[in-house]
Each structure stands twice: as structure tokens, then as C-alpha cells.
Write a protein that holds these residues in place. Structure first.
Motif, PDB file in Angstrom:
ATOM      1  N   ALA A   1       0.803  -1.320   0.060  1.00 46.62           N
ATOM      2  CA  ALA A   1      -0.016   0.005  -0.085  1.00 46.62           C
ATOM      3  C   ALA A   1       0.911   1.304   0.051  1.00 46.62           C
ATOM      4  O   ALA A   1       0.421   2.295  -0.513  1.00 46.62           O
ATOM      5  CB  ALA A   1      -0.900   0.165   1.336  1.00 46.62           C
ATOM      6  N   TYR A   2       1.879   1.301   0.746  1.00 44.26           N
ATOM      7  CA  TYR A   2       2.683   2.305   0.801  1.00 44.26           C
ATOM      8  C   TYR A   2       3.370   2.525  -0.622  1.00 44.26           C
ATOM      9  O   TYR A   2       3.605   3.681  -1.156  1.00 44.26           O
ATOM     10  CB  TYR A   2       4.013   2.134   1.929  1.00 44.26           C
ATOM     11  CG  TYR A   2       5.099   3.053   1.496  1.00 44.26           C
ATOM     12  CD1 TYR A   2       4.829   4.697   2.173  1.00 44.26           C
ATOM     13  CD2 TYR A   2       6.386   2.842   1.115  1.00 44.26           C
ATOM     14  CE1 TYR A   2       5.842   5.413   2.013  1.00 44.26           C
ATOM     15  CE2 TYR A   2       7.172   3.826   0.924  1.00 44.26           C
ATOM     16  CZ  TYR A   2       7.124   4.884   1.536  1.00 44.26           C
ATOM     17  OH  TYR A   2       8.044   6.032   1.420  1.00 44.26           O
TER      18      TYR A   2
ATOM     19  N   GLN B   1       0.909   4.136  -3.247  1.00 48.07           N
ATOM     20  CA  GLN B   1       0.465   5.451  -2.797  1.00 48.07           C
ATOM     21  C   GLN B   1       1.702   6.231  -3.270  1.00 48.07           C
ATOM     22  O   GLN B   1       1.650   7.391  -3.931  1.00 48.07           O
ATOM     23  CB  GLN B   1       0.463   5.961  -1.366  1.00 48.07           C
ATOM     24  CG  GLN B   1       0.156   7.089  -1.120  1.00 48.07           C
ATOM     25  CD  GLN B   1      -1.202   7.638  -1.779  1.00 48.07           C
ATOM     26  OE1 GLN B   1      -2.206   6.915  -1.465  1.00 48.07           O
ATOM     27  NE2 GLN B   1      -1.189   8.446  -2.575  1.00 48.07           N
TER      28      GLN B   1
ATOM     29  N   THR C   1       1.028   1.528   5.622  1.00 46.92           N
ATOM     30  CA  THR C   1       0.981   2.843   4.774  1.00 46.92           C
ATOM     31  C   THR C   1       2.540   3.528   5.388  1.00 46.92           C
ATOM     32  O   THR C   1       2.855   4.474   4.698  1.00 46.92           O
ATOM     33  CB  THR C   1       0.107   3.776   5.227  1.00 46.92           C
ATOM     34  OG1 THR C   1      -0.309   3.838   6.625  1.00 46.92           O
ATOM     35  CG2 THR C   1      -1.217   3.091   4.407  1.00 46.92           C
TER      36      THR C   1
ATOM     37  N   ASN D   1      -0.241  11.691   2.925  1.00 48.00           N
ATOM     38  CA  ASN D   1       0.510  11.395   4.229  1.00 48.00           C
ATOM     39  C   ASN D   1       1.560  12.304   4.332  1.00 48.00           C
ATOM     40  O   ASN D   1       2.376  12.215   5.381  1.00 48.00           O
ATOM     41  CB  ASN D   1       0.888   9.915   4.100  1.00 48.00           C
ATOM     42  CG  ASN D   1      -0.414   9.000   4.214  1.00 48.00           C
ATOM     43  OD1 ASN D   1      -1.304   9.349   4.766  1.00 48.00           O
ATOM     44  ND2 ASN D   1      -0.156   7.798   3.500  1.00 48.00           N
TER      45      ASN D   1
END
Length: 356
Positions: A152-153, A156, A300, A328
């Protein structure tokens, strides 16, 4: 393979079956002074991939942003088709294959089967991920270590690049070559590649050495920092010098040959204080979000331990300047706001010294 240096018509012929020796590659940047390297001469950028002008900087330390050799310093003759080899591998690849759009896989039995986006890419659309990040995701000092990163990180970060929310603070540096890949990468291909890199376990990839003096360096090919052929030494000052353990093998995309990072004496201990405590409000303790062992904080928040200090330094500066301002990123703004250049060196040194 032959390297023809534009130095009085000198021509160097290399038939070594490994690769051009380091001393031959050093010719690429002979004549570039250490001062010019530290100041950072860059080629004309592809403006569409750069940060907005107000977020571009020329006053940042050079050490995280290794430039390419100045244009016109040397030219490389066409590949002669000779195959290169690595110890312990049964594979053989030519220079054209090693530097091509597909990745070379010297040790296919040492990792899960690499999916097409990692090893082949998509001709005419994007280069294989393994060409820059290596087939196992361990990466180089000019890229980033992807092994074990949360899917997921990483997803992103691709989205931020596609949306022009993640850039480099220095023109023609950092993620400049990754942004067009992110924009071209189909979602299904990205998912395959990211899940693969996430599956690769930890590695001891960077050896950290505290020292007062370092080899004099210069820009090398593939945005690597290279040792100056003069053999001269110089004070390390307030910087980190990250070099391939074996320059020839790194040029061959050897996924088993890592890096050595020279850091100032005392920087690891100073960085530990900053990372673990925040040093009395100068920053926020990294362990609060990235985990007590700095191996990540969920889907994340990425792991920090044992990664390239050059990559860590770039990201801290990019957060601080606002060149990296995607989803973020706001959480990092108070973390980096008060950091000095010395703090960034110390944090990067300490994090690199840890086990992944």
C-alpha cells in the motif's frame, strides 16, 4: 566493450569478461573537480517531470543527489557483444543486455520468480523495474530499496508521482526517472511488481563505516558515486559518501554486491538520539510511527532500518522543501521542519547502520 575518452584522443580497449575495470570507468569524469561535484552540475532537465520552480533548490548538500558526469566528458563505443560473467552464476550477459530495458537475472534461484513488469517491462512503455531497483529490489544508492516495503505504501508513492505530488528538490535528480514510469505503468502491472518486491526478505545491503577521511569522489555512470582515480583522500565533513563495494559488479547489476557508506565519526550515536527521542523537540521520534525496531508501522508507513542513507537523505530533504507533498506527507512536515543538515546526516547514518 570499448570506452573512448575524449581526452586527447585516448582510446581504451577492454576485453575483460567481467566488465570494464573501475579505473577505466573513472575516465568518464576525469577533469571534473571535487568542487564541481559538490556544487552539482546537472544536465538540462525534462521540465515536465520537475518540481514547480518555487520548490526547486540549488542550495542543498550534494551528497544525497549524485549527478551524472558532465555532458561531453566521454562517449561509450557500441557494445562489442562480448558476454560478461559473475562468480557463482551460470548466466552470461552482454553490456547491451545489462544496460537494456529488460532486467538481467544472474541468480534466478535466489528469489521468487520475477513477474514480467520486474524482469521484462513493457517495450516502448516502461523499462523493467529490475533494471534500476535490481531483480531483488535491493536497489542502488541512486534509487531506493523496495524489498519488504508495504504494498500500500509503494502504491501510494506511484499515485503521488502520477499526480505530480512527488518530485525531487534538486533539478534532474531523485525520482526524475521514476515519474514517467509511474505515469505509464498499468495498474495490474504495478500490483504484480509491488507484491513481488514486498515478498523479498531483508538484506544486509549497506555497510556503515564511521571515519574522518574518505576517498576523493566524483560522479560516475548510472548516477553512482565513484572513487577518483587519483587515490586522494579528503575530510568527510558533514556528508555521507555511499559507494559500491565493488564498482564493476554494481555496473553489472549484481544483486549480491552491496554498498559501503562512510559517515562522520559520532554520527550514528547522534542519529540514534534524534530517531529515538526527538532530541528535546528538534524533531519527532521516528520510532513513534515507524515502529520500535524501525521496521515499519503497518501498510502505509515504511520500514527505515538498513536502507540506503543516500535515499533517506533525499527523502528528508524532499519532505522539508515541499517537493514531496503527496498523501500522508503532511505527517512528515513537523518531523523535518527544524532538522539541520547535520541532523539529516546523523539520522541517515544511524538508520543505515541498523539491520533491515
Amino acid at each position: 566493450m570499448r570506452l573512448r575518452a575524449l581526452l586527447g584522443g585516448i582510446e581504451i580497449t577492454m576485453a575483460n569478461r567481467l566488465l570494464v575495470s573501475f579505473s577505466a570507468f573513472a575516465v568518464l569524469a576525469i577533469g571534473v573537480s571535487a568542487t564541481a561535484f559538490q556544487a552539482g552540475s546537472q544536465r538540462t532537465p525534462r521540465v515536465s517531470y520537475e518540481a514547480p520552480p518555487e520548490l526547486q533548490h540549488t542550495d542543498l548538500p550534494q551528497w544525497p543527489y549524485t549527478p551524472t558526469p558532465p555532458k561531453g566528458t566521454a562517449v561509450v563505443a557500441p557494445d562489442d557483444g562480448e558476454a560478461h560473467h559473475l562468480p557463482g552464476s551460470t548466466k552470461a550477459f552482454t553490456t547491451k543486455e545489462i544496460d537494456g530495458a529488460s532486467a538481467v537475472d544472474w541468480f534466478p534461484d535466489s528469489h521468487p520468480k520475477a513477474p514480467a513488469p520486474v524482469i521484462d517491462g513493457k517495450p516502448g512503455v516502461y523499462r523493467a523495474c529490475g533494471t534500476c531497483h535490481l531483480i531483488n529490489g535491493y536497489g542502488k544508492s541512486d534509487t531506493e530499496n523496495l524489498n519488504g516495503m508495504p504494498v500500500a505504501y509503494m502504491q501510494q508513492q506511484l499515485e503521488d508521482m502520477k499526480g505530480d505530488l512527488r518530485h525531487a528538490s534538486v533539478v534532474n535528480m531523485g525520482v526524475i526517472t521514476m515519474i514517467p514510469v509511474a505515469k505509464a505503468l498499468p495498474a495490474d502491472d504495478a500490483k504484480e511488481a509491488l507484491e513481488y518486491f514486498h515478498s523479498i526478505g531483508p538484506a544486509k545491503w549497506v555497510r556503515v563505516v564511521e571515519t574522518d577521511t574518505v576517498p576523493k569522489t566524483m560522479p560516475g555512470p548510472h548516477r553512482l558515486t565513484a572513487v577518483d582515480p587519483s587515490g586522494a583522500k579528503e575530510p568527510i565533513g558533514n556528508r555521507i559518501i555511499e559507494l559500491p563495494e565493488n564498482f564493476d559488479r554494481t555496473m553489472l547489476r549484481d544483486p549480491t554486491s552491496g554498498f559501503v557508506a562512510y559517515v562522520p565519526v559520532g554520527s550514528i550515536k547522534k542519529g540514534e538520539v534524534l530517531v529515538k527521542t526527538g532530541a528535546g523537540g528538534r524533531t519527532m521520534a521516528c520510532v513513534a510511527c515507524h515502529g520500535a525496531d524501525l521496521h515499519g508501522g503497518g501498510d502505509t508507513i515504511p520500514p527505515l532500518a538498513g536502507r540506503s542513507p543516500s535515499a533517506t537523505g533525499r527523502q528528508l530533504y524532499d519532505f522539508k522543501t515541499g517537493a514531496r507533498h503527496g498523501k500522508n506527507s503532511s505527517m512528515m512536515q513537523p518531523v523535518v521542519a527544524k532538522l539541520t543538515d547535520e541532523d539529516i546526516v546523523n539520522i541517515s547514518a544511524y538508520l543505515a547502520s541498523l539491520a533491515q
